[in-house]
Write a protein that holds these residues in place. Structure first.
Motif, PDB file in Angstrom:
ATOM      1  N   SER A 106     -29.719   1.620  19.799  1.00 44.96           N
ATOM      2  CA  SER A 106     -28.994   0.411  19.668  1.00 44.96           C
ATOM      3  C   SER A 106     -27.603   0.535  19.499  1.00 44.96           C
ATOM      4  CB  SER A 106     -29.774  -0.229  18.549  1.00 44.96           C
ATOM      5  OG  SER A 106     -29.438   0.081  17.332  1.00 44.96           O
ATOM      6  N   SER A 144     -26.252  -0.552  16.617  1.00 46.79           N
ATOM      7  CA  SER A 144     -25.815  -0.208  15.391  1.00 46.79           C
ATOM      8  C   SER A 144     -26.415   1.104  15.142  1.00 46.79           C
ATOM      9  CB  SER A 144     -26.678  -1.323  14.513  1.00 46.79           C
ATOM     10  OG  SER A 144     -28.123  -1.542  14.727  1.00 46.79           O
ATOM     11  N   THR A 145     -27.068   1.872  15.869  1.00 47.38           N
ATOM     12  CA  THR A 145     -27.418   3.065  15.498  1.00 47.38           C
ATOM     13  C   THR A 145     -26.257   3.904  15.090  1.00 47.38           C
ATOM     14  OG1 THR A 145     -29.262   3.221  17.200  1.00 47.38           O
ATOM     15  CG2 THR A 145     -28.481   5.429  16.409  1.00 47.38           C
ATOM     16  N   LEU A 146     -26.269   4.692  13.891  1.00 49.39           N
ATOM     17  CA  LEU A 146     -25.355   5.376  13.202  1.00 49.39           C
ATOM     18  C   LEU A 146     -25.605   6.888  13.662  1.00 49.39           C
ATOM     19  CD1 LEU A 146     -25.037   3.883   9.805  1.00 49.39           C
ATOM     20  CD2 LEU A 146     -23.812   3.506  11.784  1.00 49.39           C
ATOM     21  N   SER A 194     -20.969   4.010  14.721  1.00 49.17           N
ATOM     22  CA  SER A 194     -21.923   3.393  15.147  1.00 49.17           C
ATOM     23  C   SER A 194     -21.697   3.479  16.855  1.00 49.17           C
ATOM     24  CB  SER A 194     -21.868   1.857  14.968  1.00 49.17           C
ATOM     25  OG  SER A 194     -20.592   1.353  15.592  1.00 49.17           O
ATOM     26  N   ARG A 200     -21.953   1.380  18.892  1.00 45.68           N
ATOM     27  CA  ARG A 200     -20.873   0.239  19.146  1.00 45.68           C
ATOM     28  C   ARG A 200     -19.429   0.967  19.275  1.00 45.68           C
ATOM     29  NH1 ARG A 200     -22.328  -3.007  16.232  1.00 45.68           N
ATOM     30  NH2 ARG A 200     -23.345  -4.523  17.540  1.00 45.68           N
TER      31      ARG A 200
END
Length: 164
Positions: free
Chosen positions: A114, A116-118, A128, A130
């Motif tokens: 996703s 927002s995955t870090l 992130s 992103r």
């Protein structure tokens, strides 16, 4: 260039489309040139089209695979000092295939995670997906611009897609 950012797409879909769009520009910038032209140093620092492609492959692996704990292929060069240099033994085909493999590996990671995955970037920052997508778009666009100038100096071709 046929890919367009959707006018009403999701955030992830739009970011992916933007990255793919500029990856296509990068591929076009090397299309139809012989090995000599691709390796020709065009700036005092030695920048050439094939070296820029090698760099972009390296950072695709770095920002999408290494950052998020995914496997990458073993690199045969130091990614911190040799990613823009093309050695005599590195063929154009090898570098183009390296770029394609890096983009494929990056796409797999992007698809599976996703926004927002870090992950942890090369310099230890927590980032992130992103951020990684935005950063890779920025880097690809920046170097596509360099490649546009180099290509114009080589054969006069300009733009973000081949002429009709």
């Amino acid at each position: 260039m046929t890919k367009r950012v959707p006018l009403n797409g999701s955030e992830k879909e739009s970011l992916r489309a933007s990255l793919d769009r500029h990856r296509d520009v990068v591929r076009w910038k090397i299309y139809g040139l012989d090995d000599e032209a691709l390796r020709q140093p065009m700036t005092p620092s030695g920048t050439n089209l094939l070296g820029l492609l090698k760099h972009l492959a390296t950072v695709e692996y770095g920002y999408f695979c290494t950052t998020f704990g995914r496997e990458t292929e073993p690199l045969w060069f130091d990614p911190y000092t040799e990613d823009m240099q093309v050695a005599a033994h590195e063929s154009t085909e090898d570098i183009v295939e390296f770029y394609d493999r890096a983009c494929t590996a990056a796409d797999k990671t992007i698809s599976e995670l996703s926004l927002s995955t870090l992950g942890t970037s090369w310099n230890g920052n927590t980032v992130s997906m992103r951020w990684a997508l935005i950063h890779m778009i920025e880097d690809t666009v920046r170097h596509a611009g360099h490649m546009d100038i180099l290509r114009e100096l080589i054969d006069g071709a300009t733009g973000d897609h081949p002429p009709a």
